[in-house]
Design an enzyme around this catalytic site. Structure first.
Site, PDB file in Angstrom:
ATOM      1  CG  ASP A   8      -2.313   0.599   0.850  1.00  0.00           C
ATOM      2  OD1 ASP A   8      -2.318   1.798   0.519  1.00  0.00           O
ATOM      3  OD2 ASP A   8      -3.338  -0.097   0.899  1.00  0.00           O
ATOM      4  CG  HIS A  50      -4.428   2.222  -1.987  1.00  0.00           C
ATOM      5  ND1 HIS A  50      -4.441   2.871  -0.777  1.00  0.00           N
ATOM      6  CD2 HIS A  50      -5.699   2.273  -2.452  1.00  0.00           C
ATOM      7  CE1 HIS A  50      -5.667   3.293  -0.517  1.00  0.00           C
ATOM      8  NE2 HIS A  50      -6.453   2.961  -1.515  1.00  0.00           N
ATOM      9  CD  GLU A  75     -10.013   4.071  -0.904  1.00  0.00           C
ATOM     10  OE1 GLU A  75     -10.823   4.554  -0.118  1.00  0.00           O
ATOM     11  OE2 GLU A  75      -8.909   3.598  -0.540  1.00  0.00           O
TER      12      GLU A  75
HETATM   13  C1  ACM Z   1     -10.937  -0.263   0.571  1.00  0.00           C
HETATM   14  O1  ACM Z   1     -11.411  -0.199   1.718  1.00  0.00           O
HETATM   15  N1  ACM Z   1     -10.211   0.746   0.113  1.00  0.00           N
HETATM   16  C2  ACM Z   1     -11.137  -1.415  -0.284  1.00  0.00           C
END
Ligand code: ACM
Ligand code: ZN
Length: 536
Positions: free
Chosen positions: A187, A258, A322
């Site tokens: 991440d 991420h 995201e």
């Molecule tokens: C998430 O909670 N960004 C999958």
């Protein structure tokens, strides 16, 4: 005569008939098993040894002698295509013996977990318990799961915990008959898996200078460096450990968003190319992987090749959640790609990206999982979609097209949320099959998974407190027939189950804490932005 304890199994089994009488486990009890179940028989023996002090003899069935009490483990092919399915099992207890049968070894393993819960909680002790009768009521039990995907997700990118803690969690999820460990390994704030071709991913990407404290909008940092990663050897060790517990590991390499830890290691993978630091704060990040540059695909493919070679589950989670599109809009490489490929917008650019990764992984016969953010009608093939938030309509359409879905509804299943936001009773209400979905599509809901995001989880105490007992509720939802779900019964059984956790030493939220704080409950959604801190 001591009374027979009530039966308190979680998840609640499908069928249970209790009769009179009891089986008493003694040091003379023998374990007999089929040849191919000897390893599981040893596992049962090891489980029973510390608390009972009985060093039970394990023998193959054909060597059965005498008429003392026995526990018999046997595979039956009659049920292979029947109701029991892949993971089901039968247990029959009489005063003389316990017969455990299942079509596959995994069913025998789950029967052993049930047997463990049929014994008094004291069986969890790691040293001998004196003056106790190890008794099990006579009964017949038939059991099999409602869903095939029963998962727990651990995010170690935000906080690294290490092998010992991961193994402890694997032990606990096995007791709950969960079968999937989704490992969020990369991440913005850390890259946790060794990739031999790209050593900087761990040399640089596994370390951050400090960590945000005080909640999502806080500017405060703790000033303490955080680091850690798994070598491929460590990963192999954990894969073996999980395999012994019939748990498949689904590694997640989140992309193209991420990815700040990867970009800090190899800045050329970004649109701008400038130096980055591994992120020290939470939330969305603008800098994501560039979709215009071919070297990005070369990098991802090389990384995924090592992941595929390492993990035997043949399932890879490629994230896709995201993804901010801001950089792509201004990047000449991304815009050239858009034009050349005739793509309408940056959302399609993400789909182009995902499709290339899908095509690559198809060559390796991998199943692929994506977060539902990456769904799009132009997506190639049918990756498994993990639903978490928004756009449920699209997920329904996907189910109707025959796409498989795992449900991780943000409102119910996110274990990082405060108990004030998701109290235990709300978690228990979770129903994986979406409302009004026609019966013929139900089979595409593979099951559920509870994500344990790690932003506010610096240590095992916090980890356990956020996870338990809500994960125990999700285990029941994933296994027990819908009609047998009952929160009152669950709470009663949970009280006994938690005695096991007391003995093992698990820092769960107690039955007052799981209701959340009355005042905070009225602020609900705002509790998501403050630092979670219970349980320490
Ligand atoms: C998430 O909670 N960004 C999958
Ligand atoms: Zn770009």
């Amino acid at each position: 005569m001591s009374s027979i304890q009530n039966i308190n199994i979680i998840p609640e089994p499908v069928l249970l008939n209790i009769s009179s009488g009891k089986f008493i486990l003694t040091e003379g009890t023998r374990i007999y098993s089929d040849q191919e179940l000897l390893k599981l028989s040893e596992c049962l023996k090891t489980l029973l040894l510390p608390a009972t002090g009985f060093n039970l003899i394990v023998k193959e069935t054909k060597e059965k002698i005498g008429n003392g009490t026995s526990i018999n483990l046997k595979l039956t092919d009659t049920d292979r295509k029947g109701e029991l399915g892949f993971e089901g099992y039968n247990v029959e207890v009489s005063s003389k013996d316990i017969n455990i049968t299942a079509p596959y070894p995994v069913g025998i393993f789950y029967a052993i977990q049930t047997l463990r819960q049929l014994l008094p909680p004291d069986i969890e002790n790691c040293s001998r318990v004196e003056e106790i009768e190890w008794q099990i009521p006579c009964l017949k039990l038939k059991d099999f799961p409602r869903f095939s995907w029963r998962g727990y997700m651990l995010d170690e990118a935000r906080h690294f915990h290490g092998k010992k803690i991961v193994k402890k969690m694997l032990d606990l999820i096995a007791l709950l008959k969960l079968n999937t460990f989704h490992w969020h390994l990369t991440d913005d704030q850390g890259w946790r898996v060794e990739i031999k071709k790209y050593p900087k991913l761990t040399k640089i990407g596994s370390k951050r200078e400090e960590t945000q404290v005080g909640g999502l909008f806080s500017k405060k940092r703790d000033g303490i460096p955080h680091s850690g990663y798994y070598t491929q050897e460590d990963i192999q060790d954990i894969i073996d450990y999980a395999g012994d517990r019939f748990i498949k590991i689904v590694p997640e390499i989140d992309m193209p968003g991420h990815t700040r830890a990867a970009l800090a290691s190899y800045p050329n993978l970004s649109c701008k190319g400038y130096p980055f630091r591994v992120s020290t704060h939470w939330g969305f990040h603008k800098d994501v992987m560039c979709v215009g540059k071919e070297e990005v695909f070369e990098f991802i493919q090389n990384v995924l090749k090592e992941i595929v070679d390492l993990f035997p589950s043949n399932i890879v989670h490629i994230g896709g959640d995201e993804v901010l599109k801001e950089r792509w809009k201004k990047c000449p490489d991304c815009q050239l790609r858009l034009e050349k490929e005739g793509l309408k917008n940056e959302k399609e650019l993400q789909t182009y990206f995902t499709n290339r990764i899908i095509a690559f992984l198809n060559n390796y016969k991998q199943k692929i999982v994506i977060w539902n953010d990456a769904l799009n009608k132009n997506l190639d093939g049918k990756p498994i979609c993990q639903y978490w938030l928004r756009r449920m309509k699209e997920v329904r359409e996907y189910l109707k097209k025959g796409g498989d879905v795992i449900m991780s509804d943000f409102k119910f299943t996110y274990l990082d949320h405060a108990y004030s936001f998701t109290p235990l009773n709300l978690a228990y209400k979770f129903e994986p099959i979406p409302k009004k979905l026609e019966k013929k599509y139900h089979k595409h809901v593979l099951g559920l998974e509870a994500p344990m995001w790690g932003e506010y989880i610096p240590n095992i105490k916090r980890l356990e407190w956020q996870t338990f007992p809500r994960l125990i509720a999700f285990a029941e939802i994933g296994w027990t027939p819908k009609l047998k779900k009952n929160f009152n019964s669950f709470q009663e059984r949970l009280n006994i189950f938690l005695k096991r956790f007391d003995i093992i030493g698990i820092n769960y939220a107690n039955l007052r804490e799981v209701k959340g704080n009355v005042l905070k409950r009225s602020f609900k959604v705002f509790t998501l932005f403050i630092e979670q801190s219970g349980g320490i």
